[in-house]
Design an enzyme around this catalytic site. Structure first.
Site, short mmCIF file in Angstrom:
data_model
loop_
_atom_site.label_atom_id
_atom_site.label_comp_id
_atom_site.label_asym_id
_atom_site.label_seq_id
_atom_site.Cartn_x
_atom_site.Cartn_y
_atom_site.Cartn_z
N ARG A 210 2.27 -22.39 -8.49
CA ARG A 210 3.03 -21.72 -7.50
C ARG A 210 3.53 -22.32 -6.41
NH1 ARG A 210 4.69 -16.34 -6.51
NH2 ARG A 210 3.93 -15.43 -4.48
N THR B 230 12.15 -11.96 -12.33
CA THR B 230 10.90 -12.78 -12.72
C THR B 230 10.86 -12.75 -14.37
OG1 THR B 230 9.77 -12.55 -10.75
CG2 THR B 230 8.47 -13.06 -12.48
N THR C 283 8.78 -17.56 -12.18
CA THR C 283 9.78 -16.85 -11.32
C THR C 283 10.19 -17.85 -10.09
OG1 THR C 283 9.90 -14.85 -9.66
CG2 THR C 283 7.83 -16.27 -9.44
N ASN D 299 11.29 -15.59 -7.68
CA ASN D 299 11.06 -14.54 -6.82
C ASN D 299 12.30 -13.58 -6.93
OD1 ASN D 299 9.69 -12.77 -5.29
ND2 ASN D 299 10.48 -13.35 -3.46
N ASP E 85 7.17 -13.84 -0.10
CA ASP E 85 5.86 -13.16 -0.34
C ASP E 85 4.91 -13.63 0.70
OD1 ASP E 85 6.56 -12.14 -2.70
OD2 ASP E 85 6.04 -13.71 -4.19
N SER F 295 0.78 -13.44 -4.40
CA SER F 295 1.62 -13.08 -5.52
C SER F 295 0.89 -11.81 -6.24
CB SER F 295 1.43 -14.09 -6.80
OG SER F 295 2.27 -13.69 -7.70
N SER F 296 1.66 -11.26 -7.13
CA SER F 296 0.97 -10.12 -7.88
C SER F 296 1.15 -10.36 -9.34
CB SER F 296 1.94 -8.96 -7.76
OG SER F 296 1.91 -8.46 -6.47
N GLY G 42 7.45 -7.72 -9.57
CA GLY G 42 6.89 -7.67 -8.17
C GLY G 42 5.31 -7.10 -8.01
O1 DON Z 1 4.65 -13.50 -6.96
C1 DON Z 1 4.97 -12.27 -6.98
O2 DON Z 1 4.57 -11.33 -7.23
C2 DON Z 1 6.63 -12.09 -7.07
N1 DON Z 1 7.17 -13.23 -6.37
C3 DON Z 1 7.10 -11.66 -8.37
C4 DON Z 1 8.50 -11.42 -8.09
C5 DON Z 1 8.95 -10.63 -9.28
O3 DON Z 1 8.15 -10.10 -10.01
C6 DON Z 1 10.59 -10.23 -9.16
N2 DON Z 1 10.63 -8.90 -10.08
N3 DON Z 1 10.86 -7.99 -9.80
#
Ligand code: DON
Length: 573
Positions: free
Chosen positions: A109, A385, A403, A405, A427, A456-457, A478
């Protein structure tokens, strides 16, 4: 032969029932078997890119292993989906290594720059500065993808670095036609992509955004990938590429320095694990919140009998969404980078705590907004992502979510590199209680600090039953990532749906704030909606944006499903 015939009958049953089953997504009508569903005995790849899945097959054909395939996909998908991921970003990866019966978890990350601080997105009066964490250089965290992928490849791959980078270099150099999803993302980020010269040159040549069908060539990116192929991570963290990124940062008075790159490290973490009935689940630990809350939600749900009512009975939806709501309230309060703040992982994933939460759910009544805590509605949403899943016949499994983001990350391409820089800094919580791009609320646990990783998710997840690997799964989108992964697990194991259906079924999401259940469009009958509303739930229809990439091992058959809602390719061979 007989098996194939049975399978086709099953498939046609799924199709003919599409129209009548509201819970299968409408897009499923456009489903093309050769792209989204595949079975094999030896090897399976599911990714969000046709070039990417094919490149992975090529390295396997050359004698490579699952980790070579992983490296090839990671680099090709960076070229094929510049809106979603790239070498200017980062990610997480779980690898089940059959030989040692171990699940390894890797964290590559992005990290906050050394010169960052917790107030960097606030003005003098303490108000958030509009879009500072989203667009341009201040949104950028130190990228981890190149180091992550190359370190894992060096340790477990068989082929040379140049072999796994070749397809990505060729694709960047030769170009590819702009596809519908890419065009939509370009349009969504037109303002910023056509603003910076370095981004404009590639995506908005002569001031006109590339149109669908036009060829996107990424020559600078091809050159950068070539340097990485020759010099490895040295180029990206100590050499020419690093110098070019830092000089772009300087030009815009950003924070990135050489030291940030020198100090960047990949972390081999302990994956988070838990059980649901007879399943053992491994997923990503902090700085991702994904694994913690997938396990927490499943722990809560273990106290009820979902199977009895089925997936779309108002009672099932009530229990599942209430469990999601409580998990997201905890996410906002407790989660952050565990290298910097204490995260009560044991407590959050304990069965006892889950039982206490379960007992709070009333049989026929939704939580009132104030029952759980305070917050507000998010303003903005998006879907980007990427995720891929790979499995071989021994059961070795790779799941990785990567990702930059938001769509095209910060929108800023580092000059002369073709690298789209991430906007992962969004984030973080810009201040306690503030929301990010996905409406996730954060506390001081997730404030910016030098070298900290934003919460993050992303939830690359592997599920075992009776000691055998059964499912590898993950998705972009996300905060919805963790609830989509969790529902795929329920659909497949609890409701015993075939994998294709388990992925194609409509999904829903509750993230505490906003105080509502969000459903994929085209799902649910009006009577179910009315029953939920009678319980006090607010119901909103808006696609969740998840694109599940799943691979299941069923006896000696490996099935791959790339979510029919989007671009992608399940490729078995
Ligand atoms: O790490 C995370 O949770 C976010 N940066 C992920 C972003 C993502 O999945 C974008 N898609 N909608």
């Amino acid at each position: 032969m007989v098996k194939n015939a049975t399978y086709l009958i099953l498939l046609s049953l799924i199709f003919t029932s599409c129209a009548s089953k509201k819970y299968l997504m409408e897009d499923v009508k456009n489903f093309k078997k050769e792209n989204h569903l595949s079975t094999s005995k030896d090897f399976m790849i599911t990714s969000q890119g046709h070039y990417s899945s094919k490149a992975a097959k090529e390295v396997i054909d050359k004698g490579g292993n699952i980790i070579d395939a992983m490296a090839a996909i990671s680099f090709v998908i960076s070229v094929e989906r510049p809106q979603s991921t790239g070498i200017g970003g980062g990610g997480f990866l779980l690898f089940y290594e059959k030989k040692t019966d171990t699940v390894h978890a890797f964290d590559f990350r992005e990290k906050a720059p050394l010169r960052s601080d917790s107030k960097m997105y606030l003005d003098k009066s303490g108000n958030e500065i509009d879009r500072k964490s989203l667009d341009g250089i201040f949104a950028v965290g130190v990228p981890g993808l190149v180091k992550g992928v190359l370190e894992i490849h060096k340790k477990y791959g068989k082929l040379k670095r140049a072999d796994v980078l070749k397809s990505a270099i060729d694709l960047a150099r030769n170009g590819m036609p702009v596809y519908e999803e890419l065009r939509r993302a370009l349009k969504g980020r037109e303002k910023v992509l056509c603003k910076y010269e370095s981004s404009k040159k590639i995506f908005c040549p002569g001031g006109e955004l590339l149109k669908e069908g036009e060829v996107l060539k990424q020559n600078d990116l091809a050159n950068t990938l070539e340097r990485i192929s020759r010099f490895g991570e040295k180029d990206f963290y100590h050499g020419e590429t690093m110098r070019k990124i830092v000089s772009t940062s300087k030009k815009y008075k950003g924070l990135l320095t050489r030291k940030d790159f020198r100090k960047y490290n990949v972390v081999n973490r302990r994956p988070i694990s838990g059980t649901y009935k007879n399943l053992k689940i491994y997923s990503m630990s902090p700085p991702s919140s994904g694994g913690v809350h997938i396990i927490q939600i499943l722990n809560i749900l273990e106290n009820t009998n979902l199977k009895k009512n089925g997936p779309y009975h108002p009672k099932s939806i009530h229990y599942v969404s209430s469990a999601m709501e409580m998990a997201f309230a905890d996410r906002a309060a407790y989660l952050g980078d565990s290298d910097f703040v204490k995260v009560p992982l044991k407590g959050l994933t304990s069965k006892k705590y889950a039982k206490r939460l379960f007992d709070k759910i009333k049989e026929n009544e939704a939580f009132k907004k104030e029952d759980i805590s305070k917050g507000d509605a998010p303003a903005y949403e998006s879907d980007h992502t990427t995720h891929f899943t790979i499995m071989d016949k021994e059961g070795n499994t790779v799941v990785s979510t990567q990702t930059i983001n938001g769509w095209f990350g910060s929108g800023l391409v580092a000059e002369g590199t073709g690298i789209v820089l991430n906007n992962e800094m969004d984030d973080f919580s810009t201040k306690p209680g503030a929301m990010n791009l996905f409406g996730a609320v954060g506390s001081k646990q997730n404030l910016v600090a030098p070298e900290k990783r934003p919460l993050s998710s992303m939830s690359p997840t592997i599920v075992f039953k009776d000691g055998e690997v059964k499912l590898g799964v993950g998705t972009p989108s996300g905060t919805r990532i963790l609830t989509c992964v969790m529902q795929t697990i329920l659909n497949y194991f609890e409701y015993e749906k075939p994998l294709y259906e388990a992925v194609a079924m409509a999904r829903y999401h509750h993230q505490w704030r906003p105080h509502q259940i969000r459903f994929d469009e085209a799902s649910l009958s009006s009577s179910v909606v009315s029953e939920l509303e009678e319980m006090g739930h607010k119901v909103k229809f808006k696609n969740l944006g998840c694109r599940i990439q799943a691979v299941a091992k069923e006896g000696d058959v490996i099935t791959g499903v790339s979510d029919p809602r989007g671009e992608g390719k399940a490729l078995g061979f």
